[in-house]
Design an enzyme around this catalytic site. Structure first.
Site, PDB file in Angstrom:
ATOM      1  N   GLU A  59      10.329   4.258 -18.593  1.00  0.00           N
ATOM      2  CA  GLU A  59       9.183   5.003 -19.126  1.00  0.00           C
ATOM      3  C   GLU A  59       8.765   4.480 -20.494  1.00  0.00           C
ATOM      4  OE1 GLU A  59      10.076   9.278 -16.867  1.00  0.00           O
ATOM      5  OE2 GLU A  59      10.530   9.038 -19.006  1.00  0.00           O
ATOM      6  N   SER A 107      15.874  17.229 -18.806  1.00  0.00           N
ATOM      7  CA  SER A 107      15.032  18.418 -18.893  1.00  0.00           C
ATOM      8  C   SER A 107      15.678  19.473 -19.777  1.00  0.00           C
ATOM      9  CB  SER A 107      14.782  18.989 -17.494  1.00  0.00           C
ATOM     10  OG  SER A 107      14.091  20.210 -17.572  1.00  0.00           O
ATOM     11  N   LYS A 143      19.071  17.400 -14.214  1.00  0.00           N
ATOM     12  CA  LYS A 143      17.997  16.425 -13.988  1.00  0.00           C
ATOM     13  C   LYS A 143      18.127  15.260 -14.970  1.00  0.00           C
ATOM     14  CE  LYS A 143      12.959  16.300 -13.322  1.00  0.00           C
ATOM     15  NZ  LYS A 143      12.563  15.276 -14.305  1.00  0.00           N
ATOM     16  N   HIS A 191       0.828  -1.217   0.000  1.00  0.00           N
ATOM     17  CA  HIS A 191       0.000   0.000   0.000  1.00  0.00           C
ATOM     18  C   HIS A 191       0.864   1.270   0.000  1.00  0.00           C
ATOM     19  CE1 HIS A 191      -3.556  -2.469   1.012  1.00  0.00           C
ATOM     20  NE2 HIS A 191      -2.693  -3.145   1.752  1.00  0.00           N
TER      21      HIS A 191
END
Length: 386
Positions: free
Chosen positions: A240, A227, A233, A97
């Site tokens: 992905e 980015s 970054k 969870h």
């Protein structure tokens, strides 16, 4: 010829027949297009129909590509298995969870990923077996009208020789001509694989989140600047793309399912869109898994000390005390530890509920990740409880 077409593949079949006929005419020294010499229908299509040649060609195409798909999937399985061994000493917090649960070894996590991929491989292999049965010789609706028995026997043998695939004639040609459940089985197995891969990719993205304000339990290989505006970054681009390919495969599976259901009577006219989506899924799953294995999984490293520090500071290790102190007392200790910001171990010692020696065994993180009760030897015997 557009791959998605009406006519159950007649456009593709007739296009192929015309190319073959004209090539034969050319070899015989005739004039291209002079079908009085070699006819696309009377000669090339003799003993055949689009309704048996198209699905047979599709099966051969799928099985020809299936080897590469299985190889790519096995590559992912292998890299995950290697990481499960490499990371077996990495102790970390398991989660359910999205909350702290109980400790787990990172090697156990990667071993679970590998086992899920193994099952996907088994499903793919089983689905491919069903595609070995072809309906070549069934002609229009499976009754083999205009197909000589000798031709049917020889064409299967020739196809085996040419393709190197152990094809066989379907037991029931009427069934094999109208039903496309074997395609659904293959599509479903690829969807299942895509689901497994996407779940793994999700976990890797979360485990690598950070680098300072996330979990940062693992490091993924850096592929590209992340980015156009934020310097330094780096994004988890390989997981992905695995997610996105998986979504596409799931969508393709829905198309295959709907198209298979949409058949009527003795023929499913939707096979062109089934073919398009099955081959698309095979191609993109094959490509993405090579990339996933080589450019992501293989280069993953674990932040061992960070993982251990987090698991040792977690209150959730109190679960190991349940067999020794009972759920109620363990719960009280957990609440007190969270309220005071103290360690579970210190509270137990302060209350003199267990000794240092006992806690060294019961709260040993590695022992907690094994089956059984940590510190079982310290459990009170039945007569001692009375």
């Amino acid at each position: 010829v557009d791959p998605i077409q009406g006519g159950a593949g007649t456009s593709i079949n007739m296009n192929a027949n015309e190319v073959i006929a004209n090539r034969a005419i050319e070899i015989l020294g005739g004039k291209l297009g002079d079908y009085s010499l070699i006819s696309p229908n009377s000669h090339v299509n003799m003993s055949q129909s689009t309704n048996d040649s198209f699905p047979t060609a599709l099966r051969i195409a799928i099985l020809s590509k299936a080897g590469n798909l299985l190889q790519a999937t096995e590559e992912v399985e292998k890299e995950l298995r290697l990481k499960s061994v490499e990371f077996d000493d990495v102790l970390k917090m398991g989660r359910s969870h999205l909350q702290d649960a109980v400790p787990v070894r990172m090697g156990q996590e990667f071993g679970a990923y590998a086992d899920a991929v193994t099952r996907s491989i088994q499903r793919l292999r089983q689905a491919c077996k069903g595609l070995l049965a072809v309906n070549m010789g069934a002609t229009a609706i499976g009754t083999s009208l205009n197909a000589d028995f000798t031709y049917v026997d020889q064409v299967i043998r020739k196809l085996r020789e040419i393709s190197g695939i152990d094809l066989r004639l379907a037991d029931n040609l009427v069934d094999a001509t109208q039903n496309t459940d074997t395609y659904v089985e293959l599509s479903s197995s690829m969807k299942n694989l895509a689901t497994v891969l996407s779940k793994i990719a999700n976990d890797l993205r979360l485990l690598a989140s950070g680098p300072y304000c996330g979990l940062q339990e693992i490091n993924l290989p850096q592929m590209q600047p992340g980015s156009s505006i934020m310097p330094g970054k780096v994004n988890p681009v390989i997981p992905e793309v695995v997610n996105q390919v998986s979504f596409q495969v799931m969508g393709n599976d829905l198309v295959v399912t709907l198209a298979s259901e949409a058949g009527q009577f003795e023929l499913n006219v939707m096979e062109p869109v089934i073919a398009f989506n099955l081959l698309h899924s095979i191609n993109i799953l094959t490509n993405v898994q090579h990339i996933f294995a080589e450019r992501c999984i293989r280069g993953i490293t674990a932040n061992r000390e960070h993982c251990r520090k987090m698991v040792e500071s977690s209150v959730s290790i109190v679960t190991a005390l349940n067999p020794h102190l009972g759920y109620e007392m363990s719960c009280a200790i957990a609440i007190e530890a969270m309220q005071q910001g103290s360690k579970v171990r210190n509270i137990v010692l302060e209350k003199q509920l267990m000794s240092e020696e006992e806690l060294d065994k019961v709260l040993d993180i590695y022992e907690i990740t094994k089956m059984g009760i940590a510190g079982k030897e310290f459990l009170a015997k039945p007569n001692e409880k009375i």
